[in-house]
Write an enzyme that holds these catalytic residues in place. Structure first.
Site, PDB file in Angstrom:
ATOM      1  N   SER A 125       0.832  -1.198   0.000  1.00  0.00           N
ATOM      2  CA  SER A 125       0.000   0.000   0.000  1.00  0.00           C
ATOM      3  C   SER A 125       0.870   1.251   0.000  1.00  0.00           C
ATOM      4  O   SER A 125       1.979   1.251   0.559  1.00  0.00           O
ATOM      5  CB  SER A 125      -0.865  -0.016   1.255  1.00  0.00           C
ATOM      6  OG  SER A 125      -1.444   1.245   1.477  1.00  0.00           O
ATOM      7  N   TYR A 150      -2.495  -1.060  10.810  1.00  0.00           N
ATOM      8  CA  TYR A 150      -2.662  -1.613   9.458  1.00  0.00           C
ATOM      9  C   TYR A 150      -1.441  -1.263   8.603  1.00  0.00           C
ATOM     10  O   TYR A 150      -0.845  -2.128   7.944  1.00  0.00           O
ATOM     11  CB  TYR A 150      -3.944  -1.057   8.804  1.00  0.00           C
ATOM     12  CG  TYR A 150      -3.976  -1.253   7.308  1.00  0.00           C
ATOM     13  CD1 TYR A 150      -4.266  -2.506   6.776  1.00  0.00           C
ATOM     14  CD2 TYR A 150      -3.692  -0.205   6.430  1.00  0.00           C
ATOM     15  CE1 TYR A 150      -4.272  -2.699   5.402  1.00  0.00           C
ATOM     16  CE2 TYR A 150      -3.700  -0.399   5.061  1.00  0.00           C
ATOM     17  CZ  TYR A 150      -3.994  -1.645   4.544  1.00  0.00           C
ATOM     18  OH  TYR A 150      -3.985  -1.845   3.182  1.00  0.00           O
ATOM     19  N   LYS A 154       1.847  -3.626   6.771  1.00  0.00           N
ATOM     20  CA  LYS A 154       2.347  -3.590   5.382  1.00  0.00           C
ATOM     21  C   LYS A 154       3.862  -3.355   5.377  1.00  0.00           C
ATOM     22  O   LYS A 154       4.594  -3.994   4.624  1.00  0.00           O
ATOM     23  CB  LYS A 154       1.643  -2.497   4.569  1.00  0.00           C
ATOM     24  CG  LYS A 154       0.162  -2.730   4.349  1.00  0.00           C
ATOM     25  CD  LYS A 154      -0.108  -3.925   3.453  1.00  0.00           C
ATOM     26  CE  LYS A 154      -1.579  -4.138   3.185  1.00  0.00           C
ATOM     27  NZ  LYS A 154      -1.886  -5.491   2.675  1.00  0.00           N
TER      28      LYS A 154
HETATM   29  P1  NAD Z   1     -10.941  -7.241   0.727  1.00  0.00           P
HETATM   30  O1  NAD Z   1     -11.207  -7.244   2.184  1.00  0.00           O
HETATM   31  O2  NAD Z   1     -12.082  -7.058  -0.202  1.00  0.00           O
HETATM   32  O3  NAD Z   1     -10.169  -8.588   0.313  1.00  0.00           O
HETATM   33  C1  NAD Z   1      -9.329  -9.282   1.199  1.00  0.00           C
HETATM   34  C2  NAD Z   1      -9.761 -10.733   1.170  1.00  0.00           C
HETATM   35  O4  NAD Z   1      -8.929 -11.480   2.059  1.00  0.00           O
HETATM   36  C3  NAD Z   1     -11.211 -10.940   1.647  1.00  0.00           C
HETATM   37  O5  NAD Z   1     -11.875 -11.756   0.706  1.00  0.00           O
HETATM   38  C4  NAD Z   1     -11.066 -11.632   2.987  1.00  0.00           C
HETATM   39  O6  NAD Z   1     -12.149 -12.497   3.257  1.00  0.00           O
HETATM   40  C5  NAD Z   1      -9.746 -12.365   2.797  1.00  0.00           C
HETATM   41  N1  NAD Z   1      -9.031 -12.698   4.023  1.00  0.00           N
HETATM   42  C6  NAD Z   1      -8.650 -11.871   5.032  1.00  0.00           C
HETATM   43  N2  NAD Z   1      -7.985 -12.566   5.984  1.00  0.00           N
HETATM   44  C7  NAD Z   1      -7.957 -13.862   5.560  1.00  0.00           C
HETATM   45  C8  NAD Z   1      -7.431 -15.065   6.105  1.00  0.00           C
HETATM   46  N3  NAD Z   1      -6.818 -15.092   7.292  1.00  0.00           N
HETATM   47  N4  NAD Z   1      -7.570 -16.204   5.394  1.00  0.00           N
HETATM   48  C9  NAD Z   1      -8.205 -16.208   4.201  1.00  0.00           C
HETATM   49  N5  NAD Z   1      -8.720 -15.102   3.637  1.00  0.00           N
HETATM   50  C10 NAD Z   1      -8.601 -13.950   4.312  1.00  0.00           C
HETATM   51  O7  NAD Z   1      -9.819  -6.136   0.464  1.00  0.00           O
HETATM   52  P2  NAD Z   1      -9.228  -5.590  -0.916  1.00  0.00           P
HETATM   53  O8  NAD Z   1      -9.595  -4.160  -1.025  1.00  0.00           O
HETATM   54  O9  NAD Z   1      -9.539  -6.504  -2.018  1.00  0.00           O
HETATM   55  O10 NAD Z   1      -7.680  -5.625  -0.558  1.00  0.00           O
HETATM   56  C11 NAD Z   1      -6.836  -6.709  -0.931  1.00  0.00           C
HETATM   57  C12 NAD Z   1      -5.451  -6.440  -0.393  1.00  0.00           C
HETATM   58  O11 NAD Z   1      -4.980  -5.190  -0.907  1.00  0.00           O
HETATM   59  C13 NAD Z   1      -5.389  -6.325   1.133  1.00  0.00           C
HETATM   60  O12 NAD Z   1      -4.198  -6.914   1.587  1.00  0.00           O
HETATM   61  C14 NAD Z   1      -5.336  -4.817   1.356  1.00  0.00           C
HETATM   62  O13 NAD Z   1      -4.676  -4.499   2.544  1.00  0.00           O
HETATM   63  C15 NAD Z   1      -4.544  -4.363   0.147  1.00  0.00           C
HETATM   64  N6  NAD Z   1      -4.783  -2.940  -0.175  1.00  0.00           N
HETATM   65  C16 NAD Z   1      -6.057  -2.513  -0.394  1.00  0.00           C
HETATM   66  C17 NAD Z   1      -6.288  -1.175  -0.658  1.00  0.00           C
HETATM   67  C18 NAD Z   1      -7.692  -0.673  -0.873  1.00  0.00           C
HETATM   68  O14 NAD Z   1      -7.881   0.540  -0.795  1.00  0.00           O
HETATM   69  N7  NAD Z   1      -8.675  -1.515  -1.156  1.00  0.00           N
HETATM   70  C19 NAD Z   1      -5.217  -0.260  -0.712  1.00  0.00           C
HETATM   71  C20 NAD Z   1      -3.935  -0.727  -0.500  1.00  0.00           C
HETATM   72  C21 NAD Z   1      -3.725  -2.096  -0.243  1.00  0.00           C
HETATM   73  N1  UFG Z   2     -13.176  10.739   3.360  1.00  0.00           N
HETATM   74  C1  UFG Z   2     -14.201  11.612   3.684  1.00  0.00           C
HETATM   75  N2  UFG Z   2     -15.379  11.095   4.141  1.00  0.00           N
HETATM   76  C2  UFG Z   2     -15.582   9.758   4.294  1.00  0.00           C
HETATM   77  C3  UFG Z   2     -14.522   8.867   3.955  1.00  0.00           C
HETATM   78  C4  UFG Z   2     -13.338   9.400   3.505  1.00  0.00           C
HETATM   79  O1  UFG Z   2     -14.049  12.820   3.565  1.00  0.00           O
HETATM   80  O2  UFG Z   2     -16.667   9.344   4.730  1.00  0.00           O
HETATM   81  C5  UFG Z   2     -11.912  11.303   2.851  1.00  0.00           C
HETATM   82  C6  UFG Z   2     -10.727  10.967   3.740  1.00  0.00           C
HETATM   83  O3  UFG Z   2     -10.629  11.883   4.796  1.00  0.00           O
HETATM   84  C7  UFG Z   2      -9.580  11.061   2.736  1.00  0.00           C
HETATM   85  C8  UFG Z   2     -10.217  10.606   1.405  1.00  0.00           C
HETATM   86  O4  UFG Z   2     -11.630  10.736   1.600  1.00  0.00           O
HETATM   87  O5  UFG Z   2      -9.182  12.388   2.610  1.00  0.00           O
HETATM   88  C9  UFG Z   2      -9.890   9.179   1.054  1.00  0.00           C
HETATM   89  O6  UFG Z   2     -10.186   8.357   2.168  1.00  0.00           O
HETATM   90  P1  UFG Z   2     -10.258   6.763   2.065  1.00  0.00           P
HETATM   91  O7  UFG Z   2     -10.581   6.245   3.424  1.00  0.00           O
HETATM   92  O8  UFG Z   2     -11.135   6.364   0.944  1.00  0.00           O
HETATM   93  O9  UFG Z   2      -8.777   6.375   1.642  1.00  0.00           O
HETATM   94  P2  UFG Z   2      -7.382   6.637   2.376  1.00  0.00           P
HETATM   95  O10 UFG Z   2      -6.539   7.395   1.414  1.00  0.00           O
HETATM   96  O11 UFG Z   2      -7.547   7.182   3.719  1.00  0.00           O
HETATM   97  O12 UFG Z   2      -6.860   5.134   2.592  1.00  0.00           O
HETATM   98  C10 UFG Z   2      -6.721   4.240   1.495  1.00  0.00           C
HETATM   99  C11 UFG Z   2      -6.929   2.802   1.970  1.00  0.00           C
HETATM  100  C12 UFG Z   2      -5.834   2.389   2.905  1.00  0.00           C
HETATM  101  C13 UFG Z   2      -4.503   2.646   2.305  1.00  0.00           C
HETATM  102  C14 UFG Z   2      -4.387   4.085   1.861  1.00  0.00           C
HETATM  103  C15 UFG Z   2      -3.111   4.330   1.138  1.00  0.00           C
HETATM  104  O13 UFG Z   2      -8.148   2.675   2.657  1.00  0.00           O
HETATM  105  O14 UFG Z   2      -5.945   0.985   3.074  1.00  0.00           O
HETATM  106  O15 UFG Z   2      -5.457   4.381   0.948  1.00  0.00           O
HETATM  107  O16 UFG Z   2      -3.006   3.449   0.082  1.00  0.00           O
HETATM  108  F1  UFG Z   2      -3.535   2.400   3.228  1.00  0.00           F
END
Ligand code: NAD
Ligand code: UFG
Length: 339
Positions: A125, A150, A154
């Site tokens: 991330s 969290y 990472k």
């Molecule tokens: P998500 O929660 O939709 O997907 C994660 C999946 O992992 C889920 O299906 C959950 O059931 C499964 N899981 C969690 N723990 C588990 C375990 N112990 N055993 C088996 N399955 C398990 O999230 P996502 O948005 O698809 O994110 C995927 C990855 O990308 C995550 O590692 C997340 O941290 C990373 N990531 C996501 C974002 C974002 O904004 N979505 C940003 C940066 C990094």
């Molecule tokens: N925000 C609002 N109102 C809401 C939700 C979010 O104003 O109800 C704002 C937040 O303050 C931020 C922006 O929208 O300024 C984006 O917020 P998100 O929560 O959608 O995303 P973040 O950038 O905070 O975090 C995301 C992922 C994290 C990851 C990070 C960096 O959720 O897992 O990007 O990759 F670590």
């Protein structure tokens, strides 16, 4: 074609990646405990692609149960999506986050060693750049100080992968640092389906649009940014998924550790994105400005040059596409996969 194990493959990014891999000819196996997803997403992946997906309901922390998958299948590469990802929850329940995210990583590495699987891609991330680094972030910057457990998981997992690869020069590791994935597959069949009140901006906006929430609160409009609201690098989840296909091609051919930012390189503010969603979909979103949210950085966006140069990947979809596709998914599935 190579067989790719998607740990956490039923989730938001995993399901979109499964579609792109299947459509590029790869075979896909999913391992998920459905703690934040449901088997329906896999059925939808099969519907979109017309291909079948072998799936295992398994806690990836459980080395014995995970071993069964490696025993029964010849795995060429793993993509590790399986993690808990709610920033606020990680502050409340740090041990749960460290246990789940680190143990899934260790269990995968142990099985890979036992079954001689050398290639892995990890969902990292932008959060690892922490508070110190200036935007835009480049891959060679040192990992910074995170504001929550969290983010620290990472940082720690990146370190674990680097150490594992240092000890085994046959290993190939790709660390993908995602920026802010949003949107959904253009079929409207798969998308993000958060449980409870969404933590992230776009799922919240979509739930206001569909009438599940009354209004959006924009967290802070006094940041040192052009309009006072935070700026992020929003990336269409399908572009992100395509980045994984490029990364699989790469990880299968190389050795050692390589890090890539997956972002567009262009930041948009919260206000801009809410306005774009309204315009792209002809919908009014009720919103108000509120206090800042603890731990938010004013700006986070990528320098995306390396992924273009080395992987030949760049994003193709714009903010309107992201907003339109998100709304198609949400309006067709107002309660997510449950209806
Ligand atoms: P998500 O929660 O939709 O997907 C994660 C999946 O992992 C889920 O299906 C959950 O059931 C499964 N899981 C969690 N723990 C588990 C375990 N112990 N055993 C088996 N399955 C398990 O999230 P996502 O948005 O698809 O994110 C995927 C990855 O990308 C995550 O590692 C997340 O941290 C990373 N990531 C996501 C974002 C974002 O904004 N979505 C940003 C940066 C990094
Ligand atoms: N925000 C609002 N109102 C809401 C939700 C979010 O104003 O109800 C704002 C937040 O303050 C931020 C922006 O929208 O300024 C984006 O917020 P998100 O929560 O959608 O995303 P973040 O950038 O905070 O975090 C995301 C992922 C994290 C990851 C990070 C960096 O959720 O897992 O990007 O990759 F670590």
């Amino acid at each position: 074609m190579p067989n790719v194990l998607l740990a956490g493959g039923a989730g938001y990014i995993g399901s979109h990646t499964a579609v792109e891999l299947l459509e590029s000819g790869y075979d896909v196996i999913v391992a998920d405990n459905y703690s934040n997803s449901c088997p329906e997403s896999i059925k939808r992946v099969e519907k979109i692609t017309g291909k079948s997906v072998k799936s295992y309901e398994v806690d990836v922390k459980d080395v014995e149960k995970l071993s069964v998958i490696f025993e029964e299948n010849k795995i060429d590469a793993v993509i590790h999506f399986a993690g808990l990802k709610a920033v606020g929850e990680s502050v409340e329940k740090p041990v749960l986050y460290y246990r789940n995210n680190i143990d899934t990583t260790l269990a995968l590495l142990e099985c890979m060693k036992k079954y001689d699987v050398k290639n892995i891609i990890f969902s990292s991330s932008a959060t690892v750049y922490g508070e110190e680094n200036p935007v835009p972030y480049t891959e060679e910057m040192k990992r910074g100080t995170c504001t929550n457990p969290y983010g620290w998981t990472k940082v720690m997992m990146e370190q674990i992968f680097e150490d594992a690869a240092k000890a085994d020069n046959e290993m190939s590791v790709v660390l993908l640092r995602y920026f802010n994935p949003i949107g959904a597959h253009e079929s409207g069949l798969i998308g993000e389906d958060p449980q409870g009140i969404p933590n992230n901006l776009m799922p919240y906006v979509a739930q206001v649009a569909v009438g599940r929430r009354d209004h959006l609160t924009i967290f802070g409009n006094d940041y040192p940014t052009p309009d006072g609201t935070c700026r992020r690098d929003y990336i269409h989840v399908v572009d992100l998924a395509k980045g994984h296909v490029k990364a699989i091609d790469y990880v299968l051919k190389h050795k050692g550790v390589e890090v890539f930012n997956l972002g567009t390189g262009t930041p948009y503010s919260v206000t801009e994105i809410v306005e774009t969603f309204q315009k792209a979909n002809g919908i009014t979103i009720k919103y108000e400005y509120g206090a800042r949210r603890a731990g938010d950085l004013p700006e986070s966006y990528a320098n995306a040059d390396k992924a273009l140069k080395v992987l030949g990947w760049k994003t193709e979809k714009n903010l309107e596409d992201m907003c339109r596709d998100l709304w198609r998914w949400q309006s067709k599935n107002p309660m997510g996969y449950k209806g």
